[in-house]
Design a protein around this motif. Structure first.
Motif, PDB file in Angstrom:
ATOM      1  N   MET A 123       4.969  11.850   1.592  1.00 42.06           N
ATOM      2  CA  MET A 123       4.074  10.874   2.237  1.00 42.06           C
ATOM      3  C   MET A 123       4.202  10.926   3.760  1.00 42.06           C
ATOM      4  O   MET A 123       3.751  10.031   4.457  1.00 42.06           O
ATOM      5  N   ASP A 124       4.805  11.995   4.268  1.00 42.30           N
ATOM      6  CA  ASP A 124       4.896  12.176   5.718  1.00 42.30           C
ATOM      7  C   ASP A 124       3.961  13.316   6.134  1.00 42.30           C
ATOM      8  O   ASP A 124       3.415  14.043   5.286  1.00 42.30           O
ATOM      9  N   VAL A 125       3.818  13.459   7.437  1.00 40.68           N
ATOM     10  CA  VAL A 125       2.950  14.492   7.992  1.00 40.68           C
ATOM     11  C   VAL A 125       3.496  15.879   7.644  1.00 40.68           C
ATOM     12  O   VAL A 125       4.692  16.133   7.757  1.00 40.68           O
ATOM     13  N   GLN A 168     -12.762  12.209  -2.109  1.00 39.15           N
ATOM     14  CA  GLN A 168     -13.817  11.529  -2.877  1.00 39.15           C
ATOM     15  C   GLN A 168     -14.413  10.348  -2.104  1.00 39.15           C
ATOM     16  O   GLN A 168     -15.628  10.251  -1.934  1.00 39.15           O
ATOM     17  N   VAL A 169     -13.541   9.467  -1.611  1.00 40.01           N
ATOM     18  CA  VAL A 169     -14.060   8.230  -1.014  1.00 40.01           C
ATOM     19  C   VAL A 169     -14.613   8.421   0.397  1.00 40.01           C
ATOM     20  O   VAL A 169     -15.284   7.529   0.922  1.00 40.01           O
ATOM     21  N   LYS A 177      -3.065   0.567  -8.250  1.00 44.83           N
ATOM     22  CA  LYS A 177      -2.790   1.950  -8.663  1.00 44.83           C
ATOM     23  C   LYS A 177      -2.062   2.699  -7.556  1.00 44.83           C
ATOM     24  O   LYS A 177      -1.123   3.459  -7.808  1.00 44.83           O
ATOM     25  N   SER A 178      -2.490   2.481  -6.330  1.00 40.04           N
ATOM     26  CA  SER A 178      -1.860   3.147  -5.197  1.00 40.04           C
ATOM     27  C   SER A 178      -0.379   2.752  -5.098  1.00 40.04           C
ATOM     28  O   SER A 178       0.493   3.604  -4.907  1.00 40.04           O
ATOM     29  N   GLU A 179      -0.087   1.456  -5.258  1.00 39.83           N
ATOM     30  CA  GLU A 179       1.309   0.992  -5.179  1.00 39.83           C
ATOM     31  C   GLU A 179       2.138   1.594  -6.308  1.00 39.83           C
ATOM     32  O   GLU A 179       3.283   2.008  -6.099  1.00 39.83           O
ATOM     33  N   GLN A 180       1.555   1.654  -7.510  1.00 42.86           N
ATOM     34  CA  GLN A 180       2.271   2.256  -8.653  1.00 42.86           C
ATOM     35  C   GLN A 180       2.603   3.711  -8.341  1.00 42.86           C
ATOM     36  O   GLN A 180       3.725   4.176  -8.520  1.00 42.86           O
ATOM     37  N   GLN A 226      -2.393  14.025  -4.586  1.00 40.43           N
ATOM     38  CA  GLN A 226      -3.187  12.991  -5.280  1.00 40.43           C
ATOM     39  C   GLN A 226      -3.973  12.177  -4.252  1.00 40.43           C
ATOM     40  O   GLN A 226      -5.143  11.868  -4.451  1.00 40.43           O
ATOM     41  N   TYR A 227      -3.293  11.841  -3.159  1.00 44.19           N
ATOM     42  CA  TYR A 227      -3.989  11.078  -2.122  1.00 44.19           C
ATOM     43  C   TYR A 227      -5.095  11.905  -1.483  1.00 44.19           C
ATOM     44  O   TYR A 227      -6.189  11.393  -1.227  1.00 44.19           O
TER      45      TYR A 227
END
Ligand code: LP5
Ligand code: MN
Length: 245
Positions: A175-177, A134-135, A162-165, A127-128
């Motif tokens: 969320m790690d490498v 996009q950004v 939204k990111s925190e949720q 998702q990230y």
């Protein structure tokens, strides 16, 4: 020559943590002035809405302190993080900090050192990665920067919520490498012996063996509860240091 180079990331400087800004300004005056170079590897600010936000009372002391540092003998290099990738040349001119790409391979005291913010290696966080793709498009950024500052700030607040949720439902491991992404990067940059990055807020030293080459990976810490930095000395030794904030 001072004989040492410093690395920091993930300070997330913001108005709501004034003690961290004070600790950083103290550290700049007391420690960074005694270094040959300072590398800021992203997420220096909690968020950056555009260079036009630079002139307010919160940002000005930080910008002036960096400018004072670059006017002395310390070079400052700045890499974008996922919170401050909208920093542009205006910031660079005002501070004297040189913007560098992510990743950057550089030579420090005769050794190859690879530098990155680190978020691009978290490839399991699909998702990230989609959000990032996009950004980071120039057209998306141009549209975004064409909005007024209050509009941009409001959008960023929504994105933060939204990111925190979403983060609260993600497993820590995604969320790690990603190990494969890391090995690919090390191969692409011809096996640098040292790789430094931030983003994951998991300060550590890892030793990787990639195609029979050794790569030491140093992960920088954040500046939430305390300050932390890496110091590379001219003799090749690396020290991880924490400071009270
Ligand atoms: O930032 P952090 O470390 O807490 O989490 C990151 C990833 N999240 C982000 C999003 C940023 O925090 C948002 C603020 C960016 C400020 C930059 C300003 C420039 C303009 C851009 C405006 C959007 O980077 C998080 C990772 C985590 O690191 C660990 O790697 O998991 O990723 C996410 O949570 C991403 C989500 O999965 C998707 C992002 C949702 C944002 C959608 C925006 C929609 C706004 C609402 C409109 C109605
Ligand atoms: Mn980050």
């Amino acid at each position: 020559m001072q004989g040492n180079t410093l690395f920091i990331s993930d300070l997330h400087l913001c108005e709501s943590r004034p003690h961290i800004t004070s600790a950083f300004l103290r550290w700049l005056a007391e420690v960074a002035t005694k270094a040959d170079a300072l590398y800021i590897l992203g997420d220096f600010f909690e968020y950056w809405a555009g260079d036009d936000a630079m002139f307010d009372d919160f940002h000005q002391p930080i910008i002036q302190a960096l400018q004072q540092l670059t006017q002395l003998q310390t070079q400052v290099f700045f890499m974008h993080g996922n919170r401050d990738f909208l920093i542009r040349e205006c910031f660079s001119k005002a501070t004297g900090a040189q913007l560098i790409g992510d990743p950057t391979l550089t030579q420090i005291y005769g050794r190859q050192v690879l530098l990155s913010h680190g978020d691009a290696l978290c490839t399991d966080d699909v998702q990230y990665m989609a959000f990032r793709a996009q950004v980071r498009q120039p057209a998306w950024q141009e549209d975004f920067l064409n909005q007024t500052l209050p509009q941009r700030q409001a959008f960023i607040q929504q994105a933060r919520t939204k990111s925190e949720q979403e983060k609260s439902t993600k497993m820590a491991s995604i969320m790690d490498v990603n190990e494969q992404a890391l090995e690919n990067l090390v191969r692409e940059y011809d096996y640098p012996p040292v790789f430094i990055h931030g983003h994951t807020h998991r300060p550590n030293r890892h030793v990787h063996h990639v195609d029979a080459h050794v790569c030491e990976r140093y992960v920088l810490g954040d500046w939430y509860e305390q300050g932390s930095y890496l110091k590379l000395k001219a003799d090749g030794t690396m020290m991880a240091v924490t400071i009270e904030a």
